[in-house]
Enzyme design. Structure first.
Site, PDB file in Angstrom:
ATOM      1  N   SER A 159       0.359  -1.167  -0.352  1.00 60.22           N
ATOM      2  CA  SER A 159       0.473  -0.166  -0.293  1.00 60.22           C
ATOM      3  C   SER A 159       0.349   1.290  -0.305  1.00 60.22           C
ATOM      4  O   SER A 159       1.488   1.689   0.972  1.00 60.22           O
ATOM      5  CB  SER A 159      -0.617  -0.308   1.008  1.00 60.22           C
ATOM      6  OG  SER A 159      -1.295   1.316   1.348  1.00 60.22           O
TER       7      SER A 159
ATOM      8  N   LYS B  64      -1.255  -1.365  -4.161  1.00 59.98           N
ATOM      9  CA  LYS B  64      -2.172  -0.116  -4.256  1.00 59.98           C
ATOM     10  C   LYS B  64      -1.965   1.072  -3.934  1.00 59.98           C
ATOM     11  O   LYS B  64      -1.037   2.002  -3.215  1.00 59.98           O
ATOM     12  CB  LYS B  64      -3.318  -0.779  -2.248  1.00 59.98           C
ATOM     13  CG  LYS B  64      -4.585   0.307  -2.043  1.00 59.98           C
ATOM     14  CD  LYS B  64      -5.409  -1.493  -1.227  1.00 59.98           C
ATOM     15  CE  LYS B  64      -4.261  -0.383   0.170  1.00 59.98           C
ATOM     16  NZ  LYS B  64      -5.510  -1.096   1.596  1.00 59.98           N
TER      17      LYS B  64
ATOM     18  N   LYS C 209      -2.973   4.744  -2.694  1.00 61.34           N
ATOM     19  CA  LYS C 209      -3.955   5.730  -1.918  1.00 61.34           C
ATOM     20  C   LYS C 209      -4.542   7.340  -2.626  1.00 61.34           C
ATOM     21  O   LYS C 209      -3.266   7.545  -3.125  1.00 61.34           O
ATOM     22  CB  LYS C 209      -3.214   6.052  -0.841  1.00 61.34           C
ATOM     23  CG  LYS C 209      -3.534   5.143   0.418  1.00 61.34           C
ATOM     24  CD  LYS C 209      -4.072   5.281   0.948  1.00 61.34           C
ATOM     25  CE  LYS C 209      -3.950   3.709   2.492  1.00 61.34           C
ATOM     26  NZ  LYS C 209      -5.623   3.304   3.250  1.00 61.34           N
TER      27      LYS C 209
ATOM     28  N   ASP D 171      -7.754   3.091  -2.695  1.00 60.65           N
ATOM     29  CA  ASP D 171      -7.929   3.437  -1.588  1.00 60.65           C
ATOM     30  C   ASP D 171      -8.585   4.547  -1.946  1.00 60.65           C
ATOM     31  O   ASP D 171      -7.057   5.413  -1.416  1.00 60.65           O
ATOM     32  CB  ASP D 171      -7.507   2.796  -0.902  1.00 60.65           C
ATOM     33  CG  ASP D 171      -8.011   2.415   0.608  1.00 60.65           C
ATOM     34  OD1 ASP D 171      -9.297   3.192   1.025  1.00 60.65           O
ATOM     35  OD2 ASP D 171      -7.318   2.554   1.251  1.00 60.65           O
TER      36      ASP D 171
ATOM     37  N   GLU E 160     -11.751   0.366  -3.142  1.00 63.32           N
ATOM     38  CA  GLU E 160     -11.973   0.918  -2.117  1.00 63.32           C
ATOM     39  C   GLU E 160     -12.654   1.453  -0.904  1.00 63.32           C
ATOM     40  O   GLU E 160     -11.773   2.862  -0.888  1.00 63.32           O
ATOM     41  CB  GLU E 160     -10.691  -0.430  -1.349  1.00 63.32           C
ATOM     42  CG  GLU E 160     -11.031  -0.286   0.505  1.00 63.32           C
ATOM     43  CD  GLU E 160      -9.515  -1.140   0.941  1.00 63.32           C
ATOM     44  OE1 GLU E 160      -9.370  -1.147   1.702  1.00 63.32           O
ATOM     45  OE2 GLU E 160      -8.322  -0.543  -0.277  1.00 63.32           O
TER      46      GLU E 160
ATOM     47  N   ASP F 152     -14.441  -1.679   3.353  1.00 62.44           N
ATOM     48  CA  ASP F 152     -13.382  -1.653   3.861  1.00 62.44           C
ATOM     49  C   ASP F 152     -13.884  -0.920   5.570  1.00 62.44           C
ATOM     50  O   ASP F 152     -13.930  -2.410   6.401  1.00 62.44           O
ATOM     51  CB  ASP F 152     -11.571  -1.291   3.811  1.00 62.44           C
ATOM     52  CG  ASP F 152     -10.946  -0.927   5.379  1.00 62.44           C
ATOM     53  OD1 ASP F 152     -11.087  -1.539   6.164  1.00 62.44           O
ATOM     54  OD2 ASP F 152      -9.594  -0.345   4.858  1.00 62.44           O
TER      55      ASP F 152
ATOM     56  N   LYS G 224     -10.050  -7.107   7.910  1.00 60.50           N
ATOM     57  CA  LYS G 224      -9.481  -6.359   8.682  1.00 60.50           C
ATOM     58  C   LYS G 224      -9.193  -7.354  10.217  1.00 60.50           C
ATOM     59  O   LYS G 224     -10.370  -6.808  11.035  1.00 60.50           O
ATOM     60  CB  LYS G 224      -8.860  -4.822   9.086  1.00 60.50           C
ATOM     61  CG  LYS G 224      -7.772  -4.735   7.314  1.00 60.50           C
ATOM     62  CD  LYS G 224      -7.933  -2.708   7.880  1.00 60.50           C
ATOM     63  CE  LYS G 224      -7.378  -2.173   6.729  1.00 60.50           C
ATOM     64  NZ  LYS G 224      -7.764  -0.363   6.531  1.00 60.50           N
TER      65      LYS G 224
ATOM     66  N   GLY H  45      -4.235  -4.754   6.484  1.00 58.76           N
ATOM     67  CA  GLY H  45      -3.717  -3.907   7.476  1.00 58.76           C
ATOM     68  C   GLY H  45      -3.776  -2.774   7.982  1.00 58.76           C
ATOM     69  O   GLY H  45      -4.235  -1.769   7.234  1.00 58.76           O
TER      70      GLY H  45
END
Length: 392
Positions: free
Chosen positions: A157, A183, A185, A210, A237, A262, A286, A314
């Site tokens: 990530s 991934k 952000k 995400d 996400e 999530d 998670k 995570g």
């Protein structure tokens, strides 16, 4: 889609035997701060260190179990904070566990059910109880949970960078290390352009984004989602607020790209509702967000029965929480690479004697009893902020 109701786990080789009951007589809470190798930014904030709570349980036979509370320090990801978790563990969860006799971690849900919310705090003790339980039965945590994989595929990530060129350098570095998925952000103002640049440079790399609930269901923000829909992403996400399941369901009907939830998924019940509404085609599981391994396994089983792929998310865990995530990710429903990259990517020093590392996008699962890792007590002392004990 018809979604079965959530219930007790169907993956239960670890059902309790009455051969030995467990009574925890001492609980130690350790506030530990680890600096990050590199600052990490999401849609809400930037951080350069992490304060987590390590939990050590000791039972009346002298066996010990470890857990980790990986709550963020500030209420941006969710309502819990480091301080609220510290108080919840010290004043409520720990006193309820001390002196309680149990044979299996699932039994402790009845002990803690009076406490509402506080899932990150609960996760620390639930994980420590699973570690203790597995050790007492001389089994690895993965085996106790019902997993069998010896290695887990992992992705990485990447946070919001100062420039697209810096982001491209980061992606290039991690693709070169063999990570199986990247991934990114995203946030309003940092979305279409950086993602398009990464996709152009890395056309064949599995890629997902995400948002951490940074968008609303306005026309402008939905336009962003439609633009991302054309970039061959594995998933988008959590674009919208955690409680806006209807907006996610409407968006999923508009997009070819799977929506992944999530923050919205806090229990098997909320997962059941989300799937029933068609709000997601993928679920991020998670351990911390779900209150521990017990509920995380339950969500896995629900999704597996429903044909919904899952992956292990995570919270930048230290080695203790990372080992628990690895054990969970050995369950058969985890078919997508998880956010369990090597500790060395985040920290110059971890709290494990042998930090968890990734090799060409795979992490080996510890096979020793319990979490299967050795705590570096000197490292814990070096980075310790505060410590308290609750005893019988």
């Amino acid at each position: 889609m018809s979604t079965p109701s959530p219930g007790r786990t169907s993956c239960d080789p670890s059902l309790p035997s009455k051969a030995s009951d467990i009574t925890v007589v001492r609980i130690e809470l350790m506030a530990v701060r680890l600096p990050l190798r590199r600052s990490f930014a999401t849609s809400s904030h930037r951080k350069d260190h992490l304060d987590h709570i390590l939990v050590r349980l000791t039972d009346r036979e002298g066996a010990q179990g470890w857990g980790e509370c990986a709550s963020p320090s500030h209420p941006y990801y969710g309502p819990e904070t480091f301080s609220s978790c510290w108080n919840a563990l010290k004043d409520y969860f720990a006193p309820l566990l001390i002196g309680e006799r149990w044979d299996h971690p699932e039994e402790l849900e009845a002990v803690w059910m009076r406490i509402r919310g506080n899932l990150f705090a609960r996760a620390a003790l639930d994980t420590a109880c699973w570690d203790l339980y597995a050790q007492r039965r001389n089994r690895s945590l993965a085996s106790a949970l019902g997993g069998s994989a010896e290695q887990v595929e992992v992705g990485v990530s990447l946070g919001i960078e100062e420039s697209i060129s810096e982001l491209l350098d980061q992606v290039d570095d991690h693709v070169g290390q063999g990570y199986r998925r990247i991934k990114l952000k995203i946030a309003p103002g940092w979305d279409v352009a950086p993602v398009a640049a990464v996709r152009e440079r890395f056309p064949d790399t599995p890629l997902q984004v995400d948002a951490n609930a940074a968008y609303s269901s306005t026309v402008d923000h939905r336009r962003v989602m439609r633009a991302l829909d054309g970039m061959a992403l594995q998933m988008i996400e959590q674009p919208f607020a955690a409680d806006d399941l209807l907006a996610h369901a409407e968006l999923q009907r508009e997009l070819r790209t799977p929506v992944c939830l999530d923050e919205s998924i806090t229990s098997a019940s909320t997962a059941h509702t989300a799937l029933g509404l068609g709000a997601a085609k993928i679920i991020n599981i998670k351990v911390s967000r779900l209150g521990g391994l017990t509920e995380a396994r339950r969500v896995h089983d629900l999704c597996t029965r429903s044909g919904i792929p899952v992956w292990c998310g995570g919270m930048h865990e230290f080695g203790v929480g990372r080992a628990a995530n690895l054990a969970l990710a050995t369950l058969p429903g985890f078919t997508l690479p998880g956010d369990i990259s090597g500790s060395d990517r985040y920290f110059t020093a971890d709290v494990l004697a042998s930090p968890i590392t990734a090799t060409r996008g795979r992490v080996s699962v510890p096979s020793a009893p319990g979490l299967g890792v050795t705590i570096d007590r000197d490292a814990v002392r070096t980075h310790l902020l505060e410590k308290i004990s609750v005893a019988q």
